[in-house]
Design an enzyme around this catalytic site. Structure first.
Site, mmCIF file in Angstrom:
data_model
loop_
_atom_site.group_PDB
_atom_site.id
_atom_site.type_symbol
_atom_site.label_atom_id
_atom_site.label_comp_id
_atom_site.label_asym_id
_atom_site.label_seq_id
_atom_site.Cartn_x
_atom_site.Cartn_y
_atom_site.Cartn_z
ATOM 1 N N GLU A 117 6.200 10.029 -7.377
ATOM 2 C CA GLU A 117 6.015 11.287 -8.118
ATOM 3 C C GLU A 117 7.031 12.350 -7.672
ATOM 4 O O GLU A 117 7.541 13.108 -8.498
ATOM 5 C CB GLU A 117 4.582 11.779 -7.939
ATOM 6 C CG GLU A 117 3.574 10.882 -8.656
ATOM 7 C CD GLU A 117 2.132 11.300 -8.455
ATOM 8 O OE1 GLU A 117 1.565 11.895 -9.368
ATOM 9 O OE2 GLU A 117 1.582 11.039 -7.368
ATOM 10 N N GLU A 137 -2.538 4.643 -7.370
ATOM 11 C CA GLU A 137 -3.661 5.524 -6.987
ATOM 12 C C GLU A 137 -5.016 5.101 -7.538
ATOM 13 O O GLU A 137 -6.050 5.375 -6.930
ATOM 14 C CB GLU A 137 -3.380 6.968 -7.453
ATOM 15 C CG GLU A 137 -2.359 7.697 -6.623
ATOM 16 C CD GLU A 137 -0.925 7.501 -7.102
ATOM 17 O OE1 GLU A 137 -0.066 8.288 -6.707
ATOM 18 O OE2 GLU A 137 -0.661 6.545 -7.863
#
Length: 727
Positions: A117, A137
């Site tokens: 990210e 995640e």
């Protein structure tokens, strides 16, 4: 925390490029100190006139393995979400992506979760070809919370982004380049040089200055996006019906598509904080850490012992278990001698191993070359002549005590003095197995679960006499063959089969009370088990149930429930999946279908059991069914902990998840029981014990915890003193 200083450094070159490096060995996880350091360095770079551009990288050949999961544990312990630093808006959006100076990420090794990210918040990404990229995640009950749900679809397109997030699928940077996630590939030696050059070219307007969040060219039309999201929602309902993070992830992706990337980032940050404290995340984070602590064994892994190398293993018995164990060893480059009693059985065993390996090739988890290499490490034997130089023997013959005893007497005589003598028994006391030997310190249980080359759990069973060295060596072999080793004490059924013996018995009791077999299976499957207890019995085969019946009756006394349902099934010509006829009908290639004709066997069973009050079926809700099956399992788990059969409660959680398929997102059997609460479980069991007898009688451990308010998983004084699984 791993060794080495946690810090973010910045070096500014003569070219005006600031090299910002994340250093937090071993994988440069985003600890709050790192995040604060990144904010400091980006703020400093923005202020300084001598800095024209920024390259972000990680120390030690790895970019960044993602957010530090230890922080989630702190949030779960305190319930304080403010412990989560603001990374998404403050750092990635405002300071990096919207910053006045271009950023390029220089990636090698891995860029996972929050690491990827960060990279997507940069204006370009340069990587070595083999680097692993992914957003895993969802496996922790959350979704990417630093802008990943918005930027990944804008870089690789919606279908690929959804696949990567919902399936936690990694790709290599080479594929990332083809997909548009990576801008250029280069060798590790050229990485920083090329990234600096690229950053300068963006600053000098020679290369495009691209903010991922503003892109829409990869998203397709609104109707296309809606169709992709709708299909993904249906798929998620099927594969993850009880997990909120999948639908939540799709919700925030949709928000960004409908209202723009910035709106998507804000919704992502809000929902992320809700998911972090939700039960699913608490459970999955617990399992994550529990799995990593099973190899910490007091008196074994903390006493400076070194594991010996296990190069050659003999497996005795080439049946279903033996061939599976041999397969697991062979694919991990360990030579195997497979011993059988006659050429026909040996040939069958070798054929089964070849079939297992071919299955792994078909699944894509093994290459053809590796399959051939594995087969070349296998040697068949009809006697013990090849046992003279083996480092370990694993006996996997049928559960007959005299046979096992004579095998152990033979191998003690023939094998070298350092050789570990292991048995794959699932029920027989190890002291009985090794009774006729004088090498009790080398005798150990290596209890695999079927199919042994696929199921991830390895129960390592020790007696009071098993040496720490033998335990350490078997833990090491477990890791080499990619199993999760759990060290347990020596008792009937060990940890998993003992804890779960009431699982089948409770279901038989419910049937005798008039509850439908297929309803029970449906309730248990909806809870999250891979299949219900009756389908499991069909698949495992009735032989197993009949073999352990007397052993359990002898070991568990009044809490054992005597049922002759399986005997009646066999009498009716049913053998479960083996002959295509059990509670279900099994046709090749088809799904199991409930067999209505089984009803007459069940009626006969009910007639003989005489447990229905007044001869009438009882009325139970789905919740009653669930509790009457799982609360006795929790009760037995309490006895297992009380007797120190496991080192810690979380070992039993992992064993239940990996050995029995207990839903991971519920945290394992003890974790789940604590979320339900000991007082409630105790009150229900007490009530049922009055109605239906001692099978439900609460254990002293459960009673004490229910009355004192202490969680079931909290270590007791005896565990803290000698948490050494029956030693």
């Amino acid at each position: 925390m791993a060794a080495g200083p946690i810090r973010v450094t910045m070096e500014v070159g003569a070219d005006g490029v600031a090299l910002i490096t994340i250093a937090n060995p071993p994988v440069n996880a985003l600890h709050p100190i790192i995040i604060a350091g990144l904010k400091d360095k980006y703020a400093e770079a923005a202020r300084r006139d001598d800095i024209k551009a920024i390259v972000l990288t990680g120390a030690g050949g790895k970019f960044c393995g993602g957010f530090d999961i230890n922080v989630f544990t702190k949030v779960h312990q305190t319930g304080d979400v403010s412990l989560m630093p603001d990374v998404s808006v403050e750092l990635v959006s405002n300071m990096m992506e919207e910053g006045k100076k271009p950023s390029v990420s220089a990636i090698q090794g891995l860029a996972l979760g929050g690491g990827l990210e960060l990279a997507m918040g940069c204006h370009a990404r340069i990587s070595t070809p083999e680097a692993q990229l992914g957003l895993p995640e969802l496996t922790l009950g959350i979704f990417p919370g630093f802008g990943g749900t918005q930027r990944l679809p804008r870089l690789v397109g919606l279908p690929k982004a959804i696949e990567m997030m919902l399936q936690s699928k990694f790709i290599t940077a080479k594929e990332g380049k083809e997909r548009g996630l990576i801008d250029a590939l280069c060798s590790p030696d050229e990485l920083i040089k090329m990234s600096r050059l690229w950053a300068l070219e963006i600053a000098n307007c020679q290369k495009p200055w691209i903010r991922s969040l503003g892109r829409t060219d990869r998203l397709g039309s609104l109707s296309e996006a809606r169709a992709v999201l709708s299909a993904a929602r249906q798929q998620a309902k099927k594969i993850a019906p009880n997990m909120p993070q999948h639908q939540a992830c799709l919700d925030v992706i949709e928000e960004g598509i409908l209202y723009g990337g910035h709106a998507g980032v804000l919704k992502e940050a809000k929902v992320f904080k809700e998911l972090v404290v939700a039960p699913t995340s608490r459970a999955l984070v617990h399992v994550f850490f529990a799995q990593r602590s099973t190899t910490k064994v007091p008196g074994v892994t903390d006493v400076q012992l070194k594991p010996r190398q296990i190069r050659k293993v003999a497996v005795i018995g080439g049946g279903l278990m033996g061939s599976g164990i041999a397969t697991a060893l062979l694919v991990s480059n360990i030579s195997v001698v497979l011993k059988e009693v006659n050429p026909q059985f040996l040939q069958r065993g070798e054929k089964m191993i070849a079939g297992n390996l071919e299955g792994l090739v078909k699944r894509g988890s093994l290459t053809k070359d590796k399959m051939n290499k594995a087969m070349s490490l296998l040697k068949g034997a009809l006697d013990y002549s090849d046992f003279k130089d083996v480092d370990m023997v694993i006996e996997a013959v049928i559960e007959k005590i005299p046979l096992k005893q004579s095998i152990f007497a033979d191998i003690e005589r023939i094998c070298p003095k350092h050789c570990i003598l292991a048995t794959n028994t699932s029920t027989i006391d190890l002291n009985v197995v090794g009774e006729k030997t004088s090498s009790q310190d080398r005798i150990i249980g290596a209890h695999f679960f079927s199919p042994a080359h696929i199921m991830p759990l390895l129960e390592i069973v020790r007696t009071e006499k098993t040496s720490p060295q033998a335990i350490l060596d078997l833990i090491t072999v477990g890791k080499i063959i990619k199993k999760v080793p759990v060290v347990v004490g020596n008792c009937t059924g060990f940890a998993v089969n003992r804890t779960f013996f009431p699982y089948t018995q409770g279901s038989h009791l419910l049937v005798s009370l008039g509850i439908d077999v297929f309803r029970i299976d449906r309730v248990i499957s909806n809870f999250g088990m891979p299949m219900g207890p009756f389908q499991l019995q069909d698949v495992a085969g009735y032989g197993v149930a009949l073999a352990v019946k007397d052993i359990y009756a002898k070991a568990f006394g009044e809490r054992n429930l005597d049922s002759d349902l399986v005997d009646l099934m066999v009498k009716d010509g049913r053998q479960g999946k083996m002959n295509g006829k059990g509670y279900y009908i099994y046709e090749k290639g088809g799904k199991p279908k409930p067999d209505p004709s089984v009803q007459r066997v069940i009626e006969e069973y009910r007639k003989r059991a005489k447990t229905m009050p007044g001869g009438k079926p009882v009325t139970l809700t789905d919740q009653d069914i669930l509790e009457m099956i799982f609360f006795p399992v929790v009760n037995e788990a309490c006895r297992v902990m009380d007797e120190n059969v496991v080192i810690r409660a979380s070992d039993l959680d992992i064993a239940s998840v990996l050995g029995m398929g207990f839903p991971k997102y519920r945290g394992g059997i003890v974790f789940w029981a604590d979320t339900v609460g000991a007082p409630y479980i105790y009150s229900k069991l007490s009530k049922w014990a009055e109605l239906y007898g001692p099978y439900f009688k609460p254990s002293p451990y459960l009673e004490q915890r229910a009355k004192s308010g202490v969680p079931l998983s909290a270590p007791s004084a005896s565990q803290q003193g000698s948490a050494r699984s029956r030693m």
